[in-house]
Design a protein around this motif. Structure first.
Motif, PDB file in Angstrom:
ATOM      1  N   GLU A   1     -15.639  15.860  18.017  1.00  0.00           N
ATOM      2  CA  GLU A   1     -14.299  15.573  18.544  1.00  0.00           C
ATOM      3  C   GLU A   1     -13.294  16.609  18.059  1.00  0.00           C
ATOM      4  OE1 GLU A   1     -12.851  13.344  20.717  1.00  0.00           O
ATOM      5  OE2 GLU A   1     -14.946  13.043  21.285  1.00  0.00           O
ATOM      6  N   PHE A   2     -13.425  17.012  16.799  1.00  0.00           N
ATOM      7  CA  PHE A   2     -12.538  18.028  16.234  1.00  0.00           C
ATOM      8  C   PHE A   2     -12.713  19.353  16.971  1.00  0.00           C
ATOM      9  CE2 PHE A   2     -12.091  21.526  13.106  1.00  0.00           C
ATOM     10  CZ  PHE A   2     -10.735  21.415  12.857  1.00  0.00           C
ATOM     11  N   VAL A   3     -13.950  19.737  17.209  1.00  0.00           N
ATOM     12  CA  VAL A   3     -14.231  20.987  17.920  1.00  0.00           C
ATOM     13  C   VAL A   3     -13.644  20.930  19.319  1.00  0.00           C
ATOM     14  CG1 VAL A   3     -16.068  22.444  18.854  1.00  0.00           C
ATOM     15  CG2 VAL A   3     -16.303  21.467  16.573  1.00  0.00           C
ATOM     16  N   LYS A   4     -13.796  19.791  19.988  1.00  0.00           N
ATOM     17  CA  LYS A   4     -13.269  19.628  21.348  1.00  0.00           C
ATOM     18  C   LYS A   4     -11.748  19.808  21.359  1.00  0.00           C
ATOM     19  CE  LYS A   4     -13.029  16.270  25.096  1.00  0.00           C
ATOM     20  NZ  LYS A   4     -13.291  14.878  25.480  1.00  0.00           N
ATOM     21  N   GLU A   5     -11.065  19.191  20.382  1.00  0.00           N
ATOM     22  CA  GLU A   5      -9.604  19.305  20.304  1.00  0.00           C
ATOM     23  C   GLU A   5      -9.170  20.750  20.084  1.00  0.00           C
ATOM     24  OE1 GLU A   5      -7.742  16.671  17.475  1.00  0.00           O
ATOM     25  OE2 GLU A   5      -9.016  15.000  18.106  1.00  0.00           O
ATOM     26  N   ILE A   6      -9.856  21.462  19.220  1.00  0.00           N
ATOM     27  CA  ILE A   6      -9.500  22.853  18.930  1.00  0.00           C
ATOM     28  C   ILE A   6      -9.700  23.720  20.168  1.00  0.00           C
ATOM     29  CG2 ILE A   6     -10.093  24.892  17.552  1.00  0.00           C
ATOM     30  CD1 ILE A   6      -8.587  22.663  16.008  1.00  0.00           C
ATOM     31  N   LEU A   7     -10.819  23.548  20.859  1.00  0.00           N
ATOM     32  CA  LEU A   7     -11.094  24.339  22.060  1.00  0.00           C
ATOM     33  C   LEU A   7     -10.096  24.041  23.173  1.00  0.00           C
ATOM     34  CD1 LEU A   7     -14.996  24.198  22.138  1.00  0.00           C
ATOM     35  CD2 LEU A   7     -13.535  26.119  21.426  1.00  0.00           C
TER      36      LEU A   7
END
Length: 67
Positions: free
Chosen positions: A37-43
Motif C-alpha cells: 500500500e505504501f509503494v502504491k501511494e508513493i507511485l
C-alpha cells in the motif's frame, strides 16, 4: 540459537559467509519488502506530480506548517 549481524561491511561478508559455512552454520537472508500500500501511494504521488497535480510551496510556507 539465532545470531543477527548488522552493519557488516560488504568486503567482510564473503569472509563471514565462508567462516559460517566451515563451522556448519545455516545462513538465511531475510528480505523485508515494503508495504504494498505504501509503494502504491508513493507511485501514485509521483505520477500526480509528473501530470502537474502537485503544488509548489516556498520554504517559508513549509516552515509555517511545522510550527
Amino acid at each position: 540459537m539465532e545470531l543477527i549481524l548488522k552493519n557488516v561491511k560488504k568486503k567482510d561478508l564473503p569472509l563471514l559467509k565462508s567462516l559460517a559455512k566451515s563451522l556448519g552454520f545455516e545462513i538465511e537472508k531475510e528480505d523485508k519488502p515494503y508495504n504494498p500500500e505504501f509503494v502504491k501511494e508513493i507511485l501514485e504521488a509521483e505520477k500526480d506530480i509528473l501530470e502537474g497535480r502537485g503544488i509548489k510551496m516556498t520554504m517559508e510556507e513549509i516552515r509555517a506548517l511545522c510550527k
